[in-house]
Design a protein around this motif. Structure first.
Motif, short mmCIF file in Angstrom:
data_model
loop_
_atom_site.label_atom_id
_atom_site.label_comp_id
_atom_site.label_asym_id
_atom_site.label_seq_id
_atom_site.Cartn_x
_atom_site.Cartn_y
_atom_site.Cartn_z
N GLY A 167 0.83 -1.20 0.00
CA GLY A 167 0.00 0.00 0.00
C GLY A 167 0.86 1.26 0.00
N ASP A 168 0.46 2.24 0.80
CA ASP A 168 1.22 3.49 0.86
C ASP A 168 2.09 3.57 2.12
N ARG A 169 2.47 2.40 2.64
CA ARG A 169 3.30 2.39 3.86
C ARG A 169 4.69 2.97 3.63
N PHE A 170 5.21 2.88 2.38
CA PHE A 170 6.60 3.25 2.14
C PHE A 170 6.73 4.20 0.96
N LEU A 171 7.77 5.02 1.03
CA LEU A 171 8.27 5.75 -0.13
C LEU A 171 9.42 4.95 -0.71
N LEU A 172 9.45 4.82 -2.02
CA LEU A 172 10.51 4.07 -2.68
C LEU A 172 11.50 5.07 -3.28
N ILE A 173 12.75 4.98 -2.86
CA ILE A 173 13.81 5.86 -3.35
C ILE A 173 14.79 5.02 -4.16
N PHE A 174 15.17 5.54 -5.31
CA PHE A 174 16.10 4.86 -6.21
C PHE A 174 17.32 5.77 -6.36
N GLN A 175 18.46 5.39 -5.80
CA GLN A 175 19.65 6.21 -5.79
C GLN A 175 20.83 5.48 -6.40
N GLU A 176 21.83 6.26 -6.78
CA GLU A 176 23.07 5.71 -7.30
C GLU A 176 24.14 5.80 -6.23
N GLY A 177 24.77 4.68 -5.89
CA GLY A 177 25.80 4.67 -4.87
C GLY A 177 27.10 5.26 -5.36
N PHE A 178 28.02 5.50 -4.45
CA PHE A 178 29.32 6.03 -4.81
C PHE A 178 30.11 5.04 -5.67
#
Length: 504
Positions: A167-178
Motif C-alpha cells: 500500500g502506501d506504507r513506504f516511499l521508494l527511493i532509487f539512488q546511485e551509490g558512490f
C-alpha cells in the motif's frame, strides 16, 4: 560604515541559523562555537574596516589565511564532536558506501518486518532488478543488486509492485551509490500516515492565502520606503513618533518609491511563481510564495516557497529548479533595459563600485555591459558609470538574485539543476569546484567575498528525488548548460577585447 556592520549582523544571524539547521543534530560541538569559527573572517574584515576605513582594502594574506584557518578549525571541531549513531556507523563502515540517506522523523507506520522479506523480494523481478542482499535499518530498508533494464522502467515497475504489496506504507527511493551501482531504499511514508490522521480541514491549510497576501502588502510597504530613498528623497527616522504616519500620508513621496518596489517584487514574485506552478504541475505539495519584508537594506529578504512532498524524479527536480531563475530572468530583462535607458550617465570616480547604484561601472558584468550599451548606445563610453534609475536598480538586483540562485551548490537552484543533469555524486564535485572558483574570484573582486563565505559553508548534498537514477533528455541538458552560461555572463567582468570593440 553603518550599512556594512548591519550587513555583518544579518550575515551572522543567517550563518547561525544555517549551522543550527544543518549540523547541530550530528555533532556535539556547541553551535555557538562553530558559528564563531565561521564568522571569524567576517569579524576580522569588520575590525580592519573599523580601524582603517573602507578606502583601504585589507591585505589578501589576511583574507586567505583567515578563510583557510577557519575552515580547518571548523572541520576539526565538527569531527571532534561528531555523533555516530548505530545505523550511521554501520553505514560508514560498510564497503562500497553510498550517498547518505536523508534523516527523517520517527516513523508513524511500522517498518518492514523480517517475516515480510519474501513479499519484498517478490517485488523485484530478476529480469528487472536482481536483489542480492537486503539491509535492515531502524528507519529504512536498503535493497542492493543488479539493474537489468532501463532505470525508468525498473523504478516504475518496482514502485507498482511495492504499492500492490504494502500500500502506501513506504516511499521508494532509487539512488546511485558512490560505487556507481543503483540501489533501492524503502522509508516509512510518514506523510501518508499524517494525512490519514489529520482532518481534511487542516490538510487544506497548506496554502495560506491570507498570510501570503499580508506579507505581500507588508513587503510592498517596506520596499516602497526603500525605493523612496533610492529615488533621492530623504526620509526622517521612521522610529520617531509620527514620522511613519507622515510618510504614509504623503502620496507624492510614496509614489516615487513605487517603481523600485513594484519592479523588485515583480521579479521576486515571478521567480517564486515559476517554482510554485511547476511544482503544482508535478503534483508536488507546496506552499504559496511568501515574501520576507524588512524595513531597511533592500526592503525585503526575498520570497520563498516550501515543498511538503518528495520530488518524484530528476526531470521534475530539474524543471522545478530551473523554472524560478528562468521566469525571474525573463521578467528582469525588459525591466532592466527600460531602467538603463532612463538612467543617467556619470563619470567614473573613486565612488564607482559594483554595488553602488549611484556610480555603477557596467563593465563589472558581461551581461550588464551589453545591456547598458544596447539601452544607452553612444552615450556610454570607456569613462562612463551609471546612476541607476530605481527600476534599473530593481532589474540589477534581479540579475544578482538570478546569479546567486544559479550557483551550482547544494540547496540552491543551480545545485538542484546540476544534480538533475549529472547525478548527486558529480553535483557534489561541481559544487566544491564552484565554491573554490568563487573564492578565487573574491580575491580579485572583493564584492564576491560575502558570497564566497556563504557558499563555502553551505552543505553540498541536497535531498535526492525518489527516482534519482533516470537521466534527463538532451533538451533539458542543453537548457541546463545555457543556465550555467547565463550565470557566467552575469558574474564575470567584461573582457577588455570586447570592451574595445563596443567602445566602452
Amino acid at each position: 560604515m553603518a550599512f556594512w556592520f548591519l550587513f555583518i549582523l544579518l550575515l551572522g544571524l543567517a550563518t547561525y541559523l544555517m549551522v543550527q539547521h544543518s549540523v547541530a543534530h550530528i555533532t556535539r560541538t556547541p553551535v555557538w562555537l562553530l558559528w564563531l569559527v565561521l564568522m571569524t573572517p567576517a569579524f576580522l574584515l569588520s575590525g580592519w574596516t573599523l580601524i582603517y576605513g573602507a578606502k583601504q582594502p585589507p591585505p589578501s594574506a589576511l583574507i586567505i589565511w583567515s578563510l583557510f584557518i577557519s575552515t580547518l578549525l571548523y572541520w576539526t571541531l565538527f569531527q571532534w564532536g561528531r555523533r555516530a549513531p548505530r545505523d550511521t556507523q554501520a553505514q560508514t563502515q560498510a564497503p562500497n558506501s553510498q550517498p547518505p540517506i536523508q534523516p527523517i522523523a520517527e516513523p508513524i507506520v511500522r517498518p518492514i518486518e523480517p517475516t515480510e522479506e519474501t513479499q519484498l523480494r517478490n517485488c523485484f523481478p530478476w529480469s528487472v532488478y536482481y536483489v542480492q542482499n537486503i539491509e535492515y535499518r531502524p528507519q529504512a530498508v536498503i535493497c542492493r543488486g543488479q539493474l537489468r533494464t532501463k532505470a525508468s522502467n525498473a523504478y516504475q515497475q518496482i514502485k507498482t509492485n511495492i504499492e500492490a504489496q504494502f500500500g502506501d506504507r513506504f516511499l521508494l527511493i532509487f539512488q546511485e551509490g558512490f560505487n556507481g551501482k543503483p540501489f533501492f531504499v524503502l522509508v516509512p511514508n510518514t506523510q501518508a500516515a499524517k494525512q490519514a490522521n489529520t482532518p481534511q480541514r487542516e490538510q487544506e491549510r497548506l496554502t495560506r492565502p491570507g498570510l501570503a497576501l499580508l506579507l505581500v502588502v507588508a513587503t510592498l510597504l517596506t520596499t516602497t520606503l526603500v525605493g523612496v530613498e533610492i529615488a533621492g528623497v530623504s526620509l526622517p527616522p521612521l522610529w520617531e513618533v509620527g514620522a511613519l504616519f507622515k510618510v504614509l500620508s504623503n502620496p507624492d513621496v510614496l509614489f516615487k518609491g513605487l517603481p523600485y518596489a513594484l519592479g523588485l517584487m515583480t521579479i521576486l514574485g515571478i521567480h517564486e511563481l515559476g517554482h510554485y506552478l511547476t511544482a503544482r504541475f508535478y503534483k508536488i505539495r507546496s506552499t504559496l510564495p511568501y515574501f520576507i519584508p524588512i524595513p531597511f537594506f533592500l526592503g525585503t529578504f526575498g520570497a520563498f516557497i516550501q515543498m511538503r512532498s518528495p520530488i518524484p524524479n530528476r526531470k521534475a527536480l530539474f524543471d522545478v529548479s530551473i523554472a524560478g531563475p528562468l521566469a525571474g530572468f525573463i521578467v528582469t530583462l525588459p525591466l532592466l533595459i527600460w531602467g538603463l535607458a532612463h538612467s543617467d550617465v556619470v563619470s567614473i570616480s573613486e565612488k564607482t563600485r559594483l554595488l553602488n547604484p549611484d556610480a555603477l561601472n557596467p563593465k563589472y558584468s558581461i551581461l550588464l555591459a551589453l545591456l547598458s550599451k544596447l539601452a544607452l548606445g553612444s552615450q556610454l563610453t570607456a569613462q562612463s558609470a551609471l546612476d541607476l534609475h530605481p527600476v534599473a536598480v530593481a532589474g540589477f538586483l534581479g540579475l544578482i538574485v538570478t546569479a546567486l540562485n544559479l550557483m551550482p551548490v547544494g540547496q540552491l537552484d543551480g545545485g538542484h539543476i546540476v544534480h538533475a543533469m549529472f547525478g548527486q555524486r558529480t553535483a557534489i564535485v561541481i559544487g566544491q569546484i564552484a565554491r573554490v572558483l568563487l573564492l578565487l574570484l573574491a580575491l580579485i573582486r572583493e564584492e564576491f567575498l560575502v558570497w564566497a563565505i556563504i557558499l563555502l559553508f553551505m552543505p553540498l548534498i541536497d535531498e535526492p528525488a525518489l527516482n534519482d537514477v533516470t537521466e534527463l533528455d538532451n533538451k533539458r541538458d542543453i537548457l541546463g548548460l545555457l543556465a550555467m552560461a547565463l550565470l557566467i555572463v552575469i558574474i564575470l567582468p567584461l573582457p577588455q577585447a570586447i570592451a574595445n570593440f563596443l567602445q566602452i
